[in-house]
Design an enzyme around this catalytic site. Sequence first.
Site, PDB file in Angstrom:
ATOM      1  NE  ARG A 136      54.170   5.590  20.468  1.00 39.54           N
ATOM      2  CZ  ARG A 136      54.294   4.272  20.418  1.00 39.54           C
ATOM      3  NH1 ARG A 136      53.397   3.561  19.764  1.00 39.54           N
ATOM      4  NH2 ARG A 136      55.281   3.656  21.020  1.00 39.54           N
ATOM      5  CG  HIS A 163      60.643   4.084  20.717  1.00 39.79           C
ATOM      6  ND1 HIS A 163      60.037   4.510  21.890  1.00 39.79           N
ATOM      7  CD2 HIS A 163      59.923   2.999  20.301  1.00 39.79           C
ATOM      8  CE1 HIS A 163      59.004   3.721  22.151  1.00 39.79           C
ATOM      9  NE2 HIS A 163      58.905   2.803  21.220  1.00 39.79           N
ATOM     10  CD  GLN A 166      61.266  -0.987  22.258  1.00 38.48           C
ATOM     11  OE1 GLN A 166      60.075  -0.752  22.332  1.00 38.48           O
ATOM     12  NE2 GLN A 166      61.774  -2.157  22.626  1.00 38.48           N
ATOM     13  CG  ASP A 258      61.178  -1.188  14.237  1.00 38.10           C
ATOM     14  OD1 ASP A 258      60.063  -1.741  14.381  1.00 38.10           O
ATOM     15  OD2 ASP A 258      61.326   0.062  14.346  1.00 38.10           O
ATOM     16  CB  CYS A 298      60.939  -2.316  19.256  1.00 35.61           C
ATOM     17  SG  CYS A 298      60.464  -1.913  17.563  1.00 35.61           S
ATOM     18  NE  ARG A 326      59.029   0.539  26.083  1.00 26.89           N
ATOM     19  CZ  ARG A 326      58.238   1.040  25.133  1.00 26.89           C
ATOM     20  NH1 ARG A 326      58.054   0.355  24.024  1.00 26.89           N
ATOM     21  NH2 ARG A 326      57.674   2.232  25.262  1.00 26.89           N
TER      22      ARG A 326
HETATM   23  N1   CP Z   1      57.473  -1.052  20.978  1.00 26.28           N
HETATM   24  C1   CP Z   1      56.482  -0.170  21.166  1.00 26.28           C
HETATM   25  O1   CP Z   1      56.705   1.027  21.407  1.00 26.28           O
HETATM   26  O2   CP Z   1      55.236  -0.721  21.124  1.00 26.28           O
HETATM   27  P1   CP Z   1      53.875   0.117  20.994  1.00 26.28           P
HETATM   28  O3   CP Z   1      53.901   0.813  19.671  1.00 26.28           O
HETATM   29  O4   CP Z   1      52.792  -0.918  21.076  1.00 26.28           O
HETATM   30  O5   CP Z   1      53.804   1.094  22.132  1.00 26.28           O
HETATM   31  N1  NVA Z   2      59.744   2.233  14.103  1.00 31.02           N
HETATM   32  C1  NVA Z   2      58.429   1.874  14.574  1.00 31.02           C
HETATM   33  C2  NVA Z   2      58.473   1.537  16.025  1.00 31.02           C
HETATM   34  C3  NVA Z   2      57.171   1.074  16.617  1.00 31.02           C
HETATM   35  C4  NVA Z   2      57.271   0.826  18.099  1.00 31.02           C
HETATM   36  C5  NVA Z   2      57.476   3.035  14.307  1.00 31.02           C
HETATM   37  O1  NVA Z   2      57.876   4.199  14.487  1.00 31.02           O
HETATM   38  O2  NVA Z   2      56.329   2.790  13.919  1.00 31.02           O
END
Ligand code: CP
Ligand code: NVA
Length: 338
Positions: A136, A163, A166, A258, A298, A326
Amino acid sequence: MNSPLLNRSTQTINSQRMAPPTGRSPLLPILTQDSLRGRDILGIEDLSAQELEIILGVAFLLKQHKFDDTQTLFARGQSLAMLFEKPSLRTRVTFEAGMIQLGGSAINLEGKLGERESVADVARNLDRWLDGIMARVFQHATLLELAQHAKIPIINGLSDLEHPCQALADFLTIKEAKGQFKKLKVAFIGDGNNVANSLALMAAKLGVDFTIACPKGYEPNQELWQKALSFANVTDSSLVITHSPTEAATAADAVYTDTWVSMGQEEESDRRKLEFQKYQVNSALMSHSKPDAIVMHCLPAHRGEEITDEIIDGNQSVVFDQAENRLHVQKALLSLIL
Ligand code: CP
Ligand code: NVA
């Protein structure tokens, strides 16, 4: 021996315990499904419609047979590094639990990549010890660099651009709720961010109509949107950008939102909260969608901002199905690529 443990009622236990295998398991064909073996999963952009269907099919099978012990063969003896430059609940827990359930293990590493040593050297080290890397990251370029220097597969656990894990879980949820993808309309209300980019690409590849309603200046990534349009040409799906949440929600089968402030954009928080005020998913907006529309997010949710309590906790909401899925999607990816 008369132990109180042996007499414990199993009815009160909510465990994920697997059952021993009985006969030939319906999961066995997954072991020989090698079409994605060794592949990086950097974005929905790189996956064909057929590959997306394979991943969703395997995730569905793993979900149906979630207590089948055969799955412990799928990553037996394998290890996954999980690199986090940003916080996580769902991605972190589902990848680690997923590896354990598949007979493998996961190692969590946190911190900004490239600071203590170069991204390339991190990749070259992990490559010698492990079987895969889920990362990430702030910059999508970091994933490309990891992929360039590691021979083991790299999975995008969220970048500024996409993502994909997701979006895969979301389309599994849509399929479960609606039975098919044909003629569906997904409305995304909010920021044209990483989640929106992956959803648009996946909708286009699977032939689902996708409309995003966002304020001016918050449209999806232009390059990815152009690619999505070219996929939509092939599948005959419609992709629309509008600034009207009502237009997007009208006759939608799924209404998705989101956060207005993604991780890393905290300094823009005040400005964003003002500019997105009209883009809340609430009961007034939902009155324009189909009566059986599902509500998606999400997570994490900012209740009272992009979505109201009433809607996220209401009976049209599938947000915790998305979160559950997930796990099944992560396990499908790991089973297929490691
Ligand atoms: N939706 C999602 O990716 O959740 P987290 O940020 O908790 O991993
Ligand atoms: N768009 C959000 C998604 C979190 C799962 C972010 O990038 O923070």
